[in-house]
Write a protein that holds these residues in place. Structure first.
Motif, mmCIF file in Angstrom:
data_model
loop_
_atom_site.group_PDB
_atom_site.id
_atom_site.type_symbol
_atom_site.label_atom_id
_atom_site.label_comp_id
_atom_site.label_asym_id
_atom_site.label_seq_id
_atom_site.Cartn_x
_atom_site.Cartn_y
_atom_site.Cartn_z
ATOM 1 N N SER A 30 115.504 -19.683 -4.836
ATOM 2 C CA SER A 30 115.477 -18.550 -3.906
ATOM 3 C C SER A 30 114.074 -17.948 -3.815
ATOM 4 N N CYS A 31 113.333 -17.934 -4.923
ATOM 5 C CA CYS A 31 111.943 -17.466 -4.894
ATOM 6 C C CYS A 31 111.052 -18.503 -4.221
ATOM 7 N N ALA A 32 111.326 -19.765 -4.493
ATOM 8 C CA ALA A 32 110.535 -20.842 -3.885
ATOM 9 C C ALA A 32 110.658 -20.806 -2.358
ATOM 10 N N ASP A 33 111.840 -20.469 -1.863
ATOM 11 C CA ASP A 33 112.036 -20.397 -0.411
ATOM 12 C C ASP A 33 111.122 -19.366 0.240
ATOM 13 N N LYS A 34 110.781 -18.311 -0.510
ATOM 14 C CA LYS A 34 109.918 -17.262 0.035
ATOM 15 C C LYS A 34 108.459 -17.705 0.148
ATOM 16 N N ILE A 35 108.075 -18.703 -0.641
ATOM 17 C CA ILE A 35 106.693 -19.209 -0.595
ATOM 18 C C ILE A 35 106.709 -20.728 -0.385
ATOM 19 N N GLU A 93 103.350 -15.055 -4.334
ATOM 20 C CA GLU A 93 102.234 -15.959 -4.018
ATOM 21 C C GLU A 93 101.154 -15.880 -5.091
ATOM 22 N N GLU A 94 100.792 -14.671 -5.474
ATOM 23 C CA GLU A 94 99.738 -14.479 -6.468
ATOM 24 C C GLU A 94 100.136 -15.074 -7.815
ATOM 25 N N THR A 140 99.530 -21.900 -11.316
ATOM 26 C CA THR A 140 99.206 -23.300 -11.023
ATOM 27 C C THR A 140 97.714 -23.605 -11.132
ATOM 28 N N THR A 141 96.892 -22.579 -11.305
ATOM 29 C CA THR A 141 95.447 -22.823 -11.444
ATOM 30 C C THR A 141 94.930 -22.454 -12.830
#
Length: 134
Positions: free
Chosen positions: A85-90, A65-66, A72-73
């Motif tokens: 697979s990482c995207a699924d976690k967040i 998440e961090e 993105t900022t």
């Protein structure tokens, strides 16, 4: 006369088309991130920040998440690549992300093939295309 030696890379601001070069960030498993690093995507600043995160089974969701939020900022980032697979976690963060830049692209990993039905950004694009065709 001898030409002066070239300035170290750290002293030069990389540019493309007159603008500062933008970075690609990567979040994924070790094999995926290593592949992108070997292709020249990786960068570590003097402050020891990098534009990649290697996710292992021990990586906490809060770390993903961090990294996603930072990438993105942060100014100067053009694209964030994240294995599905990482995207699924967040997924909740990706579902809420609606900025154009940096573009967030979900990619497959060695162990997990790409599934367009899980990709929230692809689903948004497909919905806009269907609405636009009506």
């Amino acid at each position: 006369p001898d030409a002066p030696p070239p300035a170290p890379m750290a002293d030069k601001q990389r540019t493309f088309g007159g603008k500062r070069e933008a970075l690609i960030c990567v979040i994924g498993d070790e094999d995926t991130v290593t592949g992108f690093l070997l292709a020249g995507v990786g960068e570590v600043t003097a402050q020891k920040t990098s534009n990649f995160l290697v996710v292992t089974p021990k990586t906490q969701v809060s770390e993903i998440e961090e990294a996603f939020t930072n990438f993105t900022t942060k100014e100067g980032i053009a694209v964030v690549l994240i294995t599905q697979s990482c995207a699924d976690k967040i997924r909740y963060l990706l579902d809420d992300y609606d900025a154009m830049i940096p573009a967030v692209l979900e990619i497959p990993s060695k162990d997990n093939p790409y599934d367009a039905s899980k990709d929230s950004i692809m689903q948004r694009i497909l919905k806009k295309m269907v609405v636009g065709d009506s």
